[in-house]
Design a protein around this motif. Structure first.
Motif, PDB file in Angstrom:
ATOM      1  N   UNK C 138       0.814  -1.202   0.000  1.00  0.00           N
ATOM      2  CA  UNK C 138       0.000   0.000   0.000  1.00  0.00           C
ATOM      3  C   UNK C 138       0.854   1.261   0.000  1.00  0.00           C
ATOM      4  N   UNK C 139       1.903   1.237   0.813  1.00  0.00           N
ATOM      5  CA  UNK C 139       2.794   2.406   0.870  1.00  0.00           C
ATOM      6  C   UNK C 139       3.483   2.627  -0.470  1.00  0.00           C
ATOM      7  N   UNK C 140       3.871   1.517  -1.097  1.00  0.00           N
ATOM      8  CA  UNK C 140       4.513   1.654  -2.404  1.00  0.00           C
ATOM      9  C   UNK C 140       3.554   2.264  -3.415  1.00  0.00           C
ATOM     10  N   UNK C 162      -5.545  -0.011  -6.920  1.00  0.00           N
ATOM     11  CA  UNK C 162      -6.091  -0.577  -5.687  1.00  0.00           C
ATOM     12  C   UNK C 162      -5.851  -2.070  -5.567  1.00  0.00           C
ATOM     13  N   UNK C 163      -5.177  -2.649  -6.553  1.00  0.00           N
ATOM     14  CA  UNK C 163      -5.033  -4.095  -6.574  1.00  0.00           C
ATOM     15  C   UNK C 163      -4.313  -4.605  -5.327  1.00  0.00           C
ATOM     16  N   UNK C 164      -4.937  -5.527  -4.639  1.00  0.00           N
ATOM     17  CA  UNK C 164      -4.313  -6.197  -3.510  1.00  0.00           C
ATOM     18  C   UNK C 164      -4.117  -5.335  -2.278  1.00  0.00           C
ATOM     19  N   UNK C 170      -7.355   1.586   0.316  1.00  0.00           N
ATOM     20  CA  UNK C 170      -8.090   1.886  -0.915  1.00  0.00           C
ATOM     21  C   UNK C 170      -8.894   3.172  -0.722  1.00  0.00           C
ATOM     22  N   UNK C 171      -9.553   3.273   0.431  1.00  0.00           N
ATOM     23  CA  UNK C 171     -10.341   4.469   0.737  1.00  0.00           C
ATOM     24  C   UNK C 171      -9.494   5.732   0.653  1.00  0.00           C
ATOM     25  N   UNK C 172      -8.312   5.662   1.251  1.00  0.00           N
ATOM     26  CA  UNK C 172      -7.372   6.782   1.282  1.00  0.00           C
ATOM     27  C   UNK C 172      -6.978   7.183  -0.148  1.00  0.00           C
TER      28      UNK C 172
END
Lengths: 398, 313, 239
Positions: C138-140, C162-164, C170-172
């Motif tokens: 997510x950070x990446x 948003x994959x994975x 995802x919201x962010x």
């Protein structure tokens, strides 16, 4: 191809291959060296053509074969009675043993790493060579004599040529046949996509070791044949030059065609032998030819001839003309430079108060100060370049 | 003690020299995937050009001009030759540089003859720096070391703190992504190639005055430089530095040791047996000095293929 | 004005992947590109960027042809791209990764600063001295999107951002995408989850067999069961 063309071709090949039997030692020796180089380059190319592994250390296996054979011939002198015709097998055997050992290590990696490992192994052996007196004979090397065998004296090289021809035929047949075997087919797939083979359950490392060992065995056979002919060998056979030769010859000939490497090797060995008497710049020309082929004919000479698209006769002639013009002027300039930069010329100049005295080249008396001497080759080269540039432009618009 | 000290100084200086040559090679390989066989030929050209230019301009100007000329050559090799064969793959690029090394070797022999030329150190540096235990350390050795160290520091600062250095570091891992952020990767490749060539040329111009400048100097150094790059880890400057120093020290320190394998078996009571066999058992460590780097390289490639400080294999 | 793609064709070797893609992305809008795997969505983005060379067709950015230009010139003209596999520079820190994205601000562009990025994703600020290779997925994703934004694009192309990722992240990301649009940047988004695509997009483009087979508002797509059945999810419908 029509049947009679085939028959004629086979006959011609037979005549060419058998002709050296009537040659004097000088030319029989050349024929032997051409065949040996052809076999060596083809053996080297087993790894590249099939598995896309580029070895920079094949001199090791060639040298191993040479040493094994010379040592065996010494043993023969001491009373062991191995018929000369079987002696080259010792080369193949030692090549394959060393090949399994080194190949096991080298094929753990691929790509540039594989190349570097093979290079490191070669450098290692090369640096050890002079230290191991008993095996490699130090600086002087190891010598032996061919003994008469099976009713032939084998004193003259054209008799030896018979052995070389026979074993080379066996070697080439092995290479040709190997590509058709299941293992050879897997090796081909290895070059395309190793990962996929692994997923299919093949032990790819084992395949690569087999392939490496076969390549090393045939290289050893080639070395062994040269050992029988030359009767002596020293550790410099492990040096960079022996490992570079099959690389250069293979890619000039055409690495992706079965007999491209053999063609390149025979061609360059033949030319090298003829030209190194005439010029001391042969290696320079060979290097330039190699770079030009890599840049402009990536399929090599045979590959381009076979696969290249047909172009109109006029263009083919123009292209040949351009190549001839450029190479002629390049050779002229290099040879002139070689003379003008030599010690003997500078001492000649010193004796003539430092004036640019004339020099002889290609039976011509040339004055270094004359604009014609430099202008003419430059114009020739430029013309050649313009022609090839125009041709290329036409190709792109077509 | 004296022996140890000389060996240390010699080894350090040789190691630093190795680093100057391998720095460019490791960057080029890490970034473009090209194993540049001609890199040590550029080192040799640096020495010869330093010699030739120096005869007209004096040593110091030549020290500046020779690397520039080599950089220009390196840039042309990248722009006009390597880029052309790039689409045929890395093997073709490798073959090209291999051929170039052959050509440069022959041209040097053609122009300068087969024997070393008399490239000598300038008189102001031809002194003894200091004397320890009756042992003279030549000033020029220290000069070679100083050049290498200042080069490493400036290279390190450039890579760490400038924008170009940042882009180079990024391109070492993801060249296409760098291009997709709007940077000119082609130009960065050209630049890295030119800088790498300049460093090799500088190393040659500095070292050629001290060690013999002959047509074999490329070949002699070339394979050891490969060793450094592999052992250090591809693309890693720090790794190249550590590996250079290690190999420099190792090769000079082992020169004086006459240990043998037979001797090592002595505690087992086998030394007599081993010595009677001779061959590899009686080779002294000192005579293996030339082989040692390759043994280390094989070991590293098999055990830790990414090298000491490499990020990836 | 806007990004106009007309009759775009592309090949991978012998396979004909794009067969005449045509659409128009106006300024300050969010469009989603949906469709099954292999329908040509990623290739469309790559062709616009010049990473895959289109064999035919035109790509106009505010009237200027981009097809056939080098990747970097297309980027500098104002199109930014975040690839699917989140290519962060693993050996560089987060801050350095962001600096890699920065380009000289051009007139007429929305200019972004690193601080704004840290405001969007405070997590990145916390980890600014960490090597990007050590970040979570997510950070990446946050990092690559910010990195591309810093080139001050007019159009931002996102390949499955948003994959994975966990729902919270995802919201962010979605909030950030909506805010980016507010600032005047257009977003073209490949989105696997149809709900997200329908929620945030102005229009949804459905791809199939290398064409755009449907181009309409989220509402009309919601009501078009045929398109959903023929070109989208396998048996699942959207409420």
């Amino acid at each position: 191809m029509k049947l009679y063309v085939r028959i004629a071709l086979c006959l011609a090949t037979g005549v060419v291959l058998l002709a050296p039997l009537t040659f004097s030692d000088r030319y029989a020796n050349l024929a032997i060296r051409m065949l040996v180089a052809a076999l060596f380059a083809s053996a080297f190319n087993l790894l590249w053509r099939q598995a896309r592994l580029l070895s920079f250390g094949h001199g090791v296996y060639f040298g191993a074969g040479m040493f094994a054979v010379v040592h065996l011939m010494r043993a023969n002198e001491a009373g062991l009675n191995v018929p000369l015709i079987l002696v080259p097998l010792a080369g193949a055997l030692s090549g394959s043993i060393i090949g399994v050992l080194c190949g096991f290590v080298a094929t753990l990696r691929s790509g540039a790493y594989f190349s570097m490992i093979t290079l490191a192994i070669a450098e290692l052996i090369y640096s050890l060579g002079p230290r191991w007196q008993a095996l490699f004979g130090g600086e002087a090397g190891v010598s032996s004599m061919r003994l008469p065998s099976m009713g032939l004296s084998f004193a003259a090289l054209n008799e030896v040529y018979l052995i070389v021809l026979g074993w080379s035929a066996v070697g080439f047949a092995t290479i040709w046949f190997f590509a058709k075997t299941p293992l050879g087919q897997i090796a081909f797939a290895l070059g395309d996509n190793e990962r996929r083979l692994q997923f299919l359950g093949y032990r790819t490392h084992a395949v690569k070791v087999y392939l490496f060992a076969l390549s090393a065995a045939l290289s050893g056979l080639a070395g062994g044949l040269l050992g029988v002919a030359a009767e002596n060998v020293d550790y410099t056979v492990f040096g960079p030059a022996s490992s570079a030769a099959p690389v250069i010859q293979t890619f000039i000939g055409g690495a992706d065609v079965l007999f491209g490497p053999a063609f390149g090797a025979a061609l360059l060995t033949g030319f090298g032998n003829v030209f190194s008497d005439v010029t001391r710049l042969w290696l320079l020309y060979q290097g330039i030819a190699f770079v030009l082929v890599v840049m402009f004919l990536p399929a090599g000479i045979v590959g381009s001839l076979l696969m290249g698209k047909k172009r109109p006769l006029r263009e083919a002639i123009a292209n040949t003309l351009a190549v001839l013009l450029c190479s002629a002027s390049l050779i002229f300039l290099c040879e002139s430079a070689s003379i003008l930069l030599s010690d003997s010329y500078s001492s000649l100049r010193a004796s003539q108060d430092g004036s640019w005295v004339s020099y002889r080249l290609f039976n011509m008396e040339l004055a270094p100060g004359s604009p014609i001497v430099w202008g003419l080759p430059l114009i020739a080269a430029l013309t050649g370049l313009i022609i090839s540039w125009k041709l290329k432009g036409r190709e792109e618009t077509a | 003690m004296t022996y140890l000290l000389t060996s240390l100084v010699n080894g350090l200086v040789f190691g630093l020299l190795l680093f100057m040559v391998s720095a460019g090679l490791t960057l080029i390989f890490g970034m473009m995937g090209v194993l540049n066989f001609a890199h040590s030929s550029l080192y040799m050209l640096g020495a010869y050009l330093g010699y030739s230019i120096g005869r007209w301009t004096g040593f110091w100007t030549a020290l500046l001009l020779a690397p520039l000329a080599v950089a220009l050559l390196g840039a042309s090799i990248e722009r006009f030759m390597l880029r052309r064969v790039h689409r045929h793959g890395h093997a073709q690029e490798l073959l090209l540089t291999f051929g170039l090394a052959l050509i440069i070797h022959e041209i040097v022999k053609l122009v300068y003859g087969p024997y070393p030329v008399e490239y000598t150190i300038p008189t102001e540096l031809a002194r003894t720096a200091f004397n320890v235990n009756g042992l003279n350390i030549p000033l020029y050795r220290l000069f070679i070391g100083a050049v290498a160290v200042s080069m490493f520091v400036s290279l390190f600062l450039m890579m760490k703190y400038t924008r170009v250095g940042l882009i180079v570091r990024a391109a070492l891992s993801q060249p296409l992504m760098v291009e997709s952020l709007g940077h000119n990767v082609g130009f960065i490749f050209l630049l890295v190639f030119a800088i790498g060539a300049a460093l090799a040329g500088l190393a040659g111009a500095v070292a050629g005055a001290f060690y013999p400048t002959g047509p074999n100097m490329a070949e002699d150094l070339g394979s050891i430089v490969f060793v450094v790059v592999v052992v250090g880890g591809l693309g890693s400057l720090e790794g190249a530095l550590v590996a250079s120093l290690a190999i420099g020290l190792l090769t000079t320190l082992t020169v004086g040791l006459d240990w043998t394998l037979a001797g090592a078996l002595a505690p087992l009571g086998l030394s007599g047996w081993a010595a009677s066999i001779g061959g590899p058992f009686s080779i002294t460590l000192s005579s293996l000095t030339g082989s040692l780097p390759f043994i280390i390289m094989l070991f590293v490639l098999l055990v830790r293929p990414a090298g000491l400080m490499g990020e990836r294999a | 004005m806007g990004l106009t793609v007309t009759g775009l064709h592309a090949h991978y070797g012998k396979s004909h992947v794009l067969r005449g893609v045509t659409f128009e992305l106006p300024p300050q809008s969010i469009y989603s590109l949906v469709g099954r795997n292999g329908s040509g969505r990623s290739t469309t983005l790559k062709s616009i960027m010049g990473i895959v060379r289109p064999t035919e067709g035109s790509i106009l950015l505010d009237g200027a042809e981009q097809s056939g230009r080098d990747i970097r010139n297309i980027v500098r003209a104002g199109i930014a791209y975040v690839p699917e596999d989140r290519l962060v520079f693993p050996t560089l820190t987060v801050a350095e990764n962001l600096r890699m994205g920065q380009l000289r601000p051009l007139p007429g562009r929305v200019v972004w600063t690193v601080d704004q990025m840290y405001e969007y994703f405070p997590r990145l600020h916390e980890r600014k001295d960490t090597k990007a290779g050590k970040l979570s997925g997510g950070e990446q994703q946050m990092l690559t999107m910010c990195r591309s934004l810093l080139g001050n694009p007019k159009f931002l192309l996102l390949d499955e951002p948003t994959e994975g990722l966990a729902p919270k992240i995802v919201e962010r990301l979605v909030e950030a995408i909506l805010d980016v649009r507010k600032h005047g940047v257009s977003v073209l988004l490949i989105e696997q989850r149809l709900t997200i695509a329908l929620d945030i997009s102005d229009r949804v483009l459905v791809m199939g067999h290398g064409h755009i087979v449907y181009n309409g508002t989220p509402d009309s797509l919601r009501n078009d069961a045929d398109v959903q059945r023929n070109w989208l999810a396998v048996g699942t419908s959207v409420s």
